[in-house]
Design a protein around this motif. Structure first.
Motif, PDB file in Angstrom:
ATOM      1  N   SER A 124       0.834  -1.208   0.000  1.00 51.25           N
ATOM      2  CA  SER A 124       0.000   0.000   0.000  1.00 51.25           C
ATOM      3  C   SER A 124       0.865   1.253   0.000  1.00 51.25           C
ATOM      4  O   SER A 124       0.539   2.244  -0.663  1.00 51.25           O
ATOM      5  N   VAL A 125       1.991   1.219   0.723  1.00 52.19           N
ATOM      6  CA  VAL A 125       2.924   2.354   0.725  1.00 52.19           C
ATOM      7  C   VAL A 125       3.473   2.578  -0.678  1.00 52.19           C
ATOM      8  O   VAL A 125       3.518   3.707  -1.178  1.00 52.19           O
ATOM      9  N   ALA A 126       3.888   1.486  -1.335  1.00 53.22           N
ATOM     10  CA  ALA A 126       4.437   1.584  -2.690  1.00 53.22           C
ATOM     11  C   ALA A 126       3.406   2.120  -3.672  1.00 53.22           C
ATOM     12  O   ALA A 126       3.717   2.958  -4.537  1.00 53.22           O
ATOM     13  N   VAL A 127       2.168   1.656  -3.559  1.00 57.56           N
ATOM     14  CA  VAL A 127       1.099   2.109  -4.465  1.00 57.56           C
ATOM     15  C   VAL A 127       0.795   3.588  -4.236  1.00 57.56           C
ATOM     16  O   VAL A 127       0.619   4.350  -5.198  1.00 57.56           O
ATOM     17  N   LEU A 128       0.753   4.022  -2.987  1.00 55.85           N
ATOM     18  CA  LEU A 128       0.490   5.430  -2.686  1.00 55.85           C
ATOM     19  C   LEU A 128       1.596   6.327  -3.250  1.00 55.85           C
ATOM     20  O   LEU A 128       1.317   7.391  -3.807  1.00 55.85           O
ATOM     21  N   ILE A 129       2.845   5.888  -3.113  1.00 59.64           N
ATOM     22  CA  ILE A 129       3.965   6.655  -3.673  1.00 59.64           C
ATOM     23  C   ILE A 129       3.862   6.715  -5.193  1.00 59.64           C
ATOM     24  O   ILE A 129       4.101   7.763  -5.808  1.00 59.64           O
ATOM     25  N   PHE A 130       3.497   5.596  -5.804  1.00 65.35           N
ATOM     26  CA  PHE A 130       3.341   5.553  -7.264  1.00 65.35           C
ATOM     27  C   PHE A 130       2.232   6.500  -7.726  1.00 65.35           C
ATOM     28  O   PHE A 130       2.411   7.268  -8.674  1.00 65.35           O
ATOM     29  N   LEU A 131       1.089   6.461  -7.048  1.00 66.68           N
ATOM     30  CA  LEU A 131      -0.032   7.333  -7.415  1.00 66.68           C
ATOM     31  C   LEU A 131       0.319   8.799  -7.227  1.00 66.68           C
ATOM     32  O   LEU A 131      -0.075   9.651  -8.029  1.00 66.68           O
ATOM     33  N   PHE A 132       1.065   9.099  -6.162  1.00 69.62           N
ATOM     34  CA  PHE A 132       1.523  10.479  -5.939  1.00 69.62           C
ATOM     35  C   PHE A 132       2.381  10.945  -7.108  1.00 69.62           C
ATOM     36  O   PHE A 132       2.197  12.060  -7.628  1.00 69.62           O
ATOM     37  N   ASN A 133       3.309  10.113  -7.527  1.00 68.47           N
ATOM     38  CA  ASN A 133       4.185  10.473  -8.643  1.00 68.47           C
ATOM     39  C   ASN A 133       3.392  10.669  -9.936  1.00 68.47           C
ATOM     40  O   ASN A 133       3.640  11.633 -10.674  1.00 68.47           O
ATOM     41  N   VAL A 134       2.465   9.769 -10.204  1.00 70.53           N
ATOM     42  CA  VAL A 134       1.656   9.879 -11.425  1.00 70.53           C
ATOM     43  C   VAL A 134       0.840  11.168 -11.417  1.00 70.53           C
ATOM     44  O   VAL A 134       0.774  11.883 -12.424  1.00 70.53           O
ATOM     45  N   GLY A 135       0.213  11.469 -10.280  1.00 69.26           N
ATOM     46  CA  GLY A 135      -0.587  12.687 -10.187  1.00 69.26           C
ATOM     47  C   GLY A 135       0.234  13.941 -10.407  1.00 69.26           C
ATOM     48  O   GLY A 135      -0.179  14.856 -11.144  1.00 69.26           O
ATOM     49  N   CYS A 136       1.406  14.003  -9.790  1.00 70.15           N
ATOM     50  CA  CYS A 136       2.270  15.184  -9.937  1.00 70.15           C
ATOM     51  C   CYS A 136       2.793  15.307 -11.368  1.00 70.15           C
ATOM     52  O   CYS A 136       2.889  16.418 -11.913  1.00 70.15           O
ATOM     53  N   ILE A 137       3.138  14.170 -11.974  1.00 62.50           N
ATOM     54  CA  ILE A 137       3.615  14.196 -13.363  1.00 62.50           C
ATOM     55  C   ILE A 137       2.528  14.740 -14.286  1.00 62.50           C
ATOM     56  O   ILE A 137       2.801  15.540 -15.192  1.00 62.50           O
ATOM     57  N   CYS A 138       1.296  14.323 -14.066  1.00 61.92           N
ATOM     58  CA  CYS A 138       0.180  14.811 -14.902  1.00 61.92           C
ATOM     59  C   CYS A 138       0.029  16.325 -14.785  1.00 61.92           C
ATOM     60  O   CYS A 138      -0.194  17.016 -15.784  1.00 61.92           O
ATOM     61  N   LEU A 139       0.164  16.855 -13.575  1.00 66.75           N
ATOM     62  CA  LEU A 139       0.065  18.297 -13.378  1.00 66.75           C
ATOM     63  C   LEU A 139       1.241  19.023 -14.022  1.00 66.75           C
ATOM     64  O   LEU A 139       1.074  20.108 -14.606  1.00 66.75           O
ATOM     65  N   CYS A 140       2.426  18.430 -13.955  1.00 65.95           N
ATOM     66  CA  CYS A 140       3.594  19.023 -14.618  1.00 65.95           C
ATOM     67  C   CYS A 140       3.413  19.036 -16.134  1.00 65.95           C
ATOM     68  O   CYS A 140       3.726  20.033 -16.804  1.00 65.95           O
ATOM     69  N   LEU A 141       2.908  17.926 -16.681  1.00 65.83           N
ATOM     70  CA  LEU A 141       2.666  17.868 -18.126  1.00 65.83           C
ATOM     71  C   LEU A 141       1.627  18.895 -18.554  1.00 65.83           C
ATOM     72  O   LEU A 141       1.752  19.512 -19.629  1.00 65.83           O
ATOM     73  N   ALA A 142       0.608  19.092 -17.717  1.00 66.19           N
ATOM     74  CA  ALA A 142      -0.391  20.125 -18.007  1.00 66.19           C
ATOM     75  C   ALA A 142       0.270  21.499 -18.033  1.00 66.19           C
ATOM     76  O   ALA A 142      -0.059  22.349 -18.882  1.00 66.19           O
ATOM     77  N   GLY A 143       1.221  21.724 -17.132  1.00 58.89           N
ATOM     78  CA  GLY A 143       1.953  22.989 -17.107  1.00 58.89           C
ATOM     79  C   GLY A 143       2.758  23.194 -18.374  1.00 58.89           C
ATOM     80  O   GLY A 143       2.787  24.306 -18.928  1.00 58.89           O
ATOM     81  N   PHE A 144       3.394  22.138 -18.872  1.00 57.64           N
ATOM     82  CA  PHE A 144       4.174  22.252 -20.111  1.00 57.64           C
ATOM     83  C   PHE A 144       3.274  22.588 -21.296  1.00 57.64           C
ATOM     84  O   PHE A 144       3.638  23.391 -22.160  1.00 57.64           O
TER      85      PHE A 144
END
Length: 261
Positions: A124-144
């Protein structure tokens, strides 16, 4: 699987808050680039000549007047520190919260081995970290997309891949701390994540302690190094993977033998 679903549900609010806060901060900085671009061109040379400060932040390697340089030296720091703190807090709460909240009495009466419970908790810790990374990457891509500029796709992917392993290593070490403690050590975990970043800065500017780069996962996942070298240091990534496996394995062994209050 039931434990995994329960952990994800219980941590959903925290995940959303941290993802929005860190991701929105990165997005906001990216959107500021076009407004700062002209002034950054004048400041790039000055930044590159600021001695140890520019060395610590990678300003001597990257041109901050480009989107790639701006992202690697400004935005990436927010993502790295924020992600490290989130991973540390997620890991340190995973096991110790059961004893502190007096829910261990119920959890460990279920027809499940303690070994299986700890593994599901770690997953569950690994999945939460993965989801956090995916969410932040999506917001960064939206910024680009909104800014109309983006760094090289290859280096960007390498950086975020390294960041995931860095966050997972930090989370695994804090998961080990959680296995040893009866109460949530949230403050210590957040401080630990920040300390790792400070160690990274120090070993870059003080030659006598350069070997500390093998201690902090922030070193191999540094954005400026990855964007300049166009690769991730394989040997240091291997060390990070070994530390992750060792920390999670020790957590399982220690927690199975502990007398739970």
């Amino acid at each position: 699987m039931t434990i995994l679903k329960h952990e994800l549900k219980m941590n959903l609010k925290m995940l959303l808050i941290w993802t929005v806060c860190v991701g929105a901060s990165c997005l906001g900085c990216i959107l500021l680039f076009n407004g700062l671009k002209e002034s950054m061109e004048e400041m790039a040379l000055a930044y590159a000549q600021m001695g140890t400060f520019s060395t610590a932040l990678g300003l001597d390697k990257m041109n901050v007047s480009t989107m790639e340089g701006f992202y690697a030296t400004e935005v990436a720091i927010i993502f790295a520190i924020g992600g490290g703190m989130f991973a540390a807090m997620t890991g340190v709460m995973a096991l110790s919260k059961e004893e502190e909240g007096h829910t261990a009495e119920f959890l460990y009466t279920l027809p499940l081995r303690r070994f299986a419970i700890v593994l599901w908790k770690y997953l569950s810790v690994a999945v939460l970290i993965f989801l956090f990374n995916v969410g932040c990457i999506c917001l960064c891509l939206a910024g680009f997309v909104l800014a109309g500029e983006a760094p090289s796709g290859k280096e960007l992917a390498l950086f975020h891949g390294a960041q995931f392993f860095m966050h997972l290593e930090t989370g695994s070490i804090c998961f080990l701390i959680s296995a040893c403690c009866k109460r949530k050590q949230t403050g210590a975990a957040l401080g630990f994540a920040v300390l790792l970043y400070v160690v990274d800065l120090m070993c870059r500017v003080v030659p006598d302690i350069e070997n500390l780069k093998y201690v902090t996962p922030y070193y191999f996942s540094n954005a400026a190094d990855i964007f300049v070298q166009e690769k991730v240091d394989g040997s240091m990534l291997f060390i990070a993977v070994c530390v992750t496996i060792l920390a999670s394995g020790l957590a399982v062994v220690i927690y199975q033998k502990r007398d739970l209050s």
